[in-house]
Design a protein around this motif. Structure first.
Motif, PDB file in Angstrom:
ATOM      1  N   SER A   1       0.824  -1.207   0.000  1.00 29.41           N
ATOM      2  CA  SER A   1       0.000   0.000   0.000  1.00 29.41           C
ATOM      3  C   SER A   1       0.860   1.261   0.000  1.00 29.41           C
ATOM      4  N   LEU A   2       1.928   1.268   0.788  1.00 30.30           N
ATOM      5  CA  LEU A   2       2.842   2.408   0.784  1.00 30.30           C
ATOM      6  C   LEU A   2       3.395   2.665  -0.613  1.00 30.30           C
ATOM      7  N   LEU A   3       3.759   1.591  -1.303  1.00 33.55           N
ATOM      8  CA  LEU A   3       4.316   1.719  -2.652  1.00 33.55           C
ATOM      9  C   LEU A   3       3.256   2.114  -3.669  1.00 33.55           C
ATOM     10  N   LEU A   4       2.036   1.620  -3.494  1.00 34.90           N
ATOM     11  CA  LEU A   4       0.961   1.987  -4.413  1.00 34.90           C
ATOM     12  C   LEU A   4       0.765   3.500  -4.426  1.00 34.90           C
ATOM     13  N   ILE A   5       0.720   4.106  -3.251  1.00 37.07           N
ATOM     14  CA  ILE A   5       0.483   5.550  -3.165  1.00 37.07           C
ATOM     15  C   ILE A   5       1.738   6.339  -3.532  1.00 37.07           C
ATOM     16  N   ALA A   6       2.920   5.788  -3.224  1.00 39.32           N
ATOM     17  CA  ALA A   6       4.163   6.520  -3.499  1.00 39.32           C
ATOM     18  C   ALA A   6       4.599   6.405  -4.956  1.00 39.32           C
ATOM     19  N   ALA A   7       4.338   5.271  -5.609  1.00 38.90           N
ATOM     20  CA  ALA A   7       4.907   5.018  -6.930  1.00 38.90           C
ATOM     21  C   ALA A   7       3.940   5.235  -8.082  1.00 38.90           C
ATOM     22  N   VAL A   8       2.656   4.964  -7.875  1.00 40.81           N
ATOM     23  CA  VAL A   8       1.722   5.019  -9.000  1.00 40.81           C
ATOM     24  C   VAL A   8       1.465   6.451  -9.476  1.00 40.81           C
ATOM     25  N   PRO A   9       1.129   7.423  -8.601  1.00 44.28           N
ATOM     26  CA  PRO A   9       0.899   8.785  -9.116  1.00 44.28           C
ATOM     27  C   PRO A   9       2.080   9.363  -9.904  1.00 44.28           C
ATOM     28  N   PRO A  10       3.356   9.201  -9.458  1.00 43.46           N
ATOM     29  CA  PRO A  10       4.457   9.694 -10.286  1.00 43.46           C
ATOM     30  C   PRO A  10       4.537   9.018 -11.656  1.00 43.46           C
ATOM     31  N   LEU A  11       4.137   7.749 -11.737  1.00 48.87           N
ATOM     32  CA  LEU A  11       4.122   7.084 -13.044  1.00 48.87           C
ATOM     33  C   LEU A  11       3.072   7.720 -13.948  1.00 48.87           C
ATOM     34  N   VAL A  12       1.947   8.141 -13.357  1.00 50.40           N
ATOM     35  CA  VAL A  12       0.868   8.740 -14.144  1.00 50.40           C
ATOM     36  C   VAL A  12       1.233  10.158 -14.582  1.00 50.40           C
ATOM     37  N   THR A  13       1.755  10.962 -13.651  1.00 52.25           N
ATOM     38  CA  THR A  13       1.962  12.389 -13.934  1.00 52.25           C
ATOM     39  C   THR A  13       3.399  12.747 -14.287  1.00 52.25           C
ATOM     40  N   GLY A  14       4.348  11.821 -14.085  1.00 59.01           N
ATOM     41  CA  GLY A  14       5.755  12.151 -14.289  1.00 59.01           C
ATOM     42  C   GLY A  14       6.257  11.929 -15.698  1.00 59.01           C
ATOM     43  N   PHE A  15       5.396  11.476 -16.596  1.00 56.49           N
ATOM     44  CA  PHE A  15       5.775  11.261 -17.985  1.00 56.49           C
ATOM     45  C   PHE A  15       4.804  12.011 -18.887  1.00 56.49           C
TER      46      PHE A  15
ATOM     47  N   PRO B   1       1.899  13.151 -21.607  1.00 63.01           N
ATOM     48  CA  PRO B   1       0.533  12.629 -21.763  1.00 63.01           C
ATOM     49  C   PRO B   1       0.434  11.409 -22.676  1.00 63.01           C
ATOM     50  N   SER B   2       1.371  11.266 -23.609  1.00 63.64           N
ATOM     51  CA  SER B   2       1.330  10.122 -24.514  1.00 63.64           C
ATOM     52  C   SER B   2       1.501   8.794 -23.778  1.00 63.64           C
ATOM     53  N   LYS B   3       2.064   8.836 -22.566  1.00 64.31           N
ATOM     54  CA  LYS B   3       2.264   7.610 -21.783  1.00 64.31           C
ATOM     55  C   LYS B   3       1.074   7.288 -20.889  1.00 64.31           C
ATOM     56  N   LEU B   4       0.065   8.147 -20.886  1.00 64.51           N
ATOM     57  CA  LEU B   4      -1.054   7.932 -19.978  1.00 64.51           C
ATOM     58  C   LEU B   4      -1.838   6.672 -20.323  1.00 64.51           C
TER      59      LEU B   4
ATOM     60  N   VAL C   1      -3.367   0.988 -18.700  1.00 65.36           N
ATOM     61  CA  VAL C   1      -3.438  -0.456 -18.948  1.00 65.36           C
ATOM     62  C   VAL C   1      -2.588  -1.210 -17.934  1.00 65.36           C
ATOM     63  N   ILE C   2      -1.385  -0.702 -17.661  1.00 69.18           N
ATOM     64  CA  ILE C   2      -0.490  -1.355 -16.708  1.00 69.18           C
ATOM     65  C   ILE C   2      -1.124  -1.402 -15.320  1.00 69.18           C
ATOM     66  N   LEU C   3      -1.723  -0.300 -14.902  1.00 66.62           N
ATOM     67  CA  LEU C   3      -2.368  -0.271 -13.586  1.00 66.62           C
ATOM     68  C   LEU C   3      -3.515  -1.267 -13.525  1.00 66.62           C
TER      69      LEU C   3
ATOM     70  N   VAL D   1      -7.431  16.074 -21.133  1.00 63.75           N
ATOM     71  CA  VAL D   1      -6.196  15.529 -20.572  1.00 63.75           C
ATOM     72  C   VAL D   1      -5.080  16.565 -20.565  1.00 63.75           C
ATOM     73  N   GLN D   2      -4.958  17.341 -21.654  1.00 68.12           N
ATOM     74  CA  GLN D   2      -3.895  18.353 -21.706  1.00 68.12           C
ATOM     75  C   GLN D   2      -4.091  19.395 -20.600  1.00 68.12           C
ATOM     76  N   ARG D   3      -5.319  19.755 -20.353  1.00 63.96           N
ATOM     77  CA  ARG D   3      -5.615  20.703 -19.273  1.00 63.96           C
ATOM     78  C   ARG D   3      -5.237  20.105 -17.925  1.00 63.96           C
ATOM     79  N   TRP D   4      -5.480  18.819 -17.758  1.00 68.49           N
ATOM     80  CA  TRP D   4      -5.155  18.140 -16.501  1.00 68.49           C
ATOM     81  C   TRP D   4      -3.642  18.108 -16.286  1.00 68.49           C
ATOM     82  N   PHE D   5      -2.893  17.790 -17.341  1.00 69.26           N
ATOM     83  CA  PHE D   5      -1.432  17.789 -17.225  1.00 69.26           C
ATOM     84  C   PHE D   5      -0.884  19.203 -17.048  1.00 69.26           C
ATOM     85  N   GLY D   6      -1.680  20.201 -17.432  1.00 69.38           N
ATOM     86  CA  GLY D   6      -1.255  21.586 -17.246  1.00 69.38           C
ATOM     87  C   GLY D   6      -1.487  22.104 -15.843  1.00 69.38           C
ATOM     88  N   GLY D   7      -2.067  21.274 -14.978  1.00 75.82           N
ATOM     89  CA  GLY D   7      -2.233  21.671 -13.581  1.00 75.82           C
ATOM     90  C   GLY D   7      -3.649  21.971 -13.172  1.00 75.82           C
TER      91      GLY D   7
END
Length: 496
Positions: free
Chosen positions: A116-130, A132-135, A140-142, A460-466
């Protein structure tokens, strides 16, 4: 100079790290029930002790959502991930090498907590740290990591039970945890704390800890053949009360740890209702099906009967990749809930179900869970800024864990004690599952017109824009507007 691992910005490596961190416990959490008698025999454990191990590990999984958010606010996040994966390895090795109950219980609790610690620590950076083309591949991976691993659990357990062993599975899980640790090192990027100025929330942590431990301990005491008494009901009721108090306290706090107030608009509530309804019914439905079929099939045959669940999860993930950035995301979640309802109804209508009926039903359940929970997470997540995704995932996963892992043992107890036979008890419990899933679906659908909302497309672009990906109206906005615009009653003066 920021320290980085050689694969810090490598998307496949970061995604593989997330998969390796999440899959071990999710597989074991499903496989442990059929393996429990073998583990109990080898470690001289009682049924109460094996139930305690499962209950406290699930408590750790629920609690980790809160602890991970608290740590992320004040401590370097990637360094904390290294600590989490290290303890995941330690817990997995403890469980695999255990020669006594205490070591196994401690190891399994660490597995649940660290996942659970890793789910919250690792998943959001995978979503927002790359970019939008990787979303899309991330979604699918999640989906496959969370629900594909769960769906494969019964088959993996069947293979192990057929071999009359359990340690090979746990050593494989330990090896995957080691891979997660190595990938955490290779993809390391020294990221600072999210917000050093954030208020520390010891009250929230204490409430979450006491509530999760008490509630899941109480649920673990629902043993077939044991009468319900104060020692069982008091921890369960007290723990649930503390979790409710936690939610109220965080909703009213000026600077909360868990951002509940923004999640009380229409679309986040829809996502939470769908996620909780699907979790609260799919997990016990699969477990109840196993109860009535385990005497008719060998462990391996029973595991194969659940293989369509994995196929359904794969199909749902593929379709989800095509739809989740469109308006169809909302309708896809509805299709998922209807599929889940159909699968449960198919089993409940004929207990014990035939082989063909079971294969179809498990496939429908797999599609249902894969097409409902992950869309629900994004329906909630798109409603807030992407910077809040970690906290959104935390609250949704906390509620989902409570719904999934606490209701299942209670319904299994109902199945064992209600009716004139186990078959009748399972049928009653399955109809309860069906009622909960249908009620949750109707509520989620009704919230759209009650909020004066048609399902929007996420920007999605608006979401990645903050910004948020769409505007979510207040909960029950239609009713509130009609109440506000209601004309004065007869006889009242216009200026009244």
């Amino acid at each position: 100079m920021t320290r980085k691992g050689p694969l810090a910005h490598n998307y496949p490596a970061v995604a593989a790290m997330v998969v390796a961190a999440l899959v071990p416990y999710l597989v074991v959490s499903v496989a442990l029930d059929p393996l429990a008698p073998i583990i109990a025999r080898d470690l001289d454990m009682s049924t109460a002790q094996t139930n305690l191990a499962v209950g406290l590990a699930n408590a750790g999984y629920a609690l980790g959502t809160v602890l991970s958010v608290q740590a992320a606010q004040h401590l370097p996040q990637r360094r904390m991930m290294l600590i989490y994966t290290t303890f995941l390895v330690v817990g997995s090795v403890f469980a695999a090498a255990a020669t006594e109950p205490v070591l196994f219980i401690v190891g399994h609790i660490l597995q649940g907590l660290c996942t659970s610690l890793l789910l919250i620590a690792a998943v959001p950076p995978l979503v927002t740290g790359f970019p939008p083309s990787k979303l899309t591949p991330t979604a699918v991976i999640l989906n496959l990591s969370i629900f594909g691993g769960v769906a494969l659990g019964p088959l993996i357990a069947g293979v192990q039970v057929e071999a009359n062993s359990w340690r090979p599975l746990f050593w494989v899980i330990a090896a995957i945890a080691i891979v997660a640790l190595l990938l955490s090192l290779l993809t390391f990027q020294d990221v600072p704390a999210a917000d050093h100025t954030a208020t520390r929330s010891p009250v929230a942590v204490v409430l979450a800890t006491a509530g999760c431990v008490a509630a899941f301990y109480g649920a673990s005491q629902f043993l077939p053949g044991r009468s319900l008494d104060t020692a069982t009901l008091a921890p369960l009721a007290g723990g649930l009360a503390l979790i409710v108090i936690l939610l109220i306290q965080q909703y009213r706090a000026k600077r909360p740890l868990l951002i509940l107030r923004p999640l009380t608009s229409t679309l986040p509530v829809v996502g939470i209702v769908v996620a909780m309804s699907a979790a609260a019914t799919s997990v016990p439905a699969v477990a109840l099906t196993g109860v009535v079929l385990r005497d008719r099939y060998s462990p391996l045959e029973l595991g194969l009967l659940y293989l369509p669940e994995f196929a359904g999860a794969v199909i749902a993930a593929i379709v989800f990749a095509k739809l989740f950035t469109t308006r169809a995301l909302h309708y896809f979640a509805l299709v998922g809930m209807l599929s889940l309802i159909s699968g449960i109804a198919l089993i409940a209508a004929s207990v014990p179900p035939s082989t063909t009926r079971t294969l179809i039903a498990t496939g429908l359940i797999g599609v249902g869970v894969g097409a409902s929970v992950t869309p629900a997470l994004f329906i909630a997540g798109f409603s807030l800024r992407n910077a809040a995704l970690q906290r959104v995932f935390a609250i949704v996963e906390l509620l989902r864990a409570v719904a999934a892992f606490m209701i299942a043992p209670i319904l299994l107890y109902v199945a064992a004690t209600v009716g004139d036979s186990p078959v009748e008890g399972v049928r009653v419990a399955l109809w309860i599952c069906l009622g909960v899933s249908a009620g949750g679906t109707l509520l989620a659908v009704a919230l759209y017109p009650l909020g004066g909302l048609r399902p929007p497309s996420p920007e999605v672009q608006r979401w990645f824009g903050g910004e948020s990906a769409w505007d979510s109206p207040p909960l029950l906005a239609t009713i509130r507007r009609s109440t506000t615009r209601r004309p004065p009653s007869a006889g009242a003066s216009p200026s009244a």
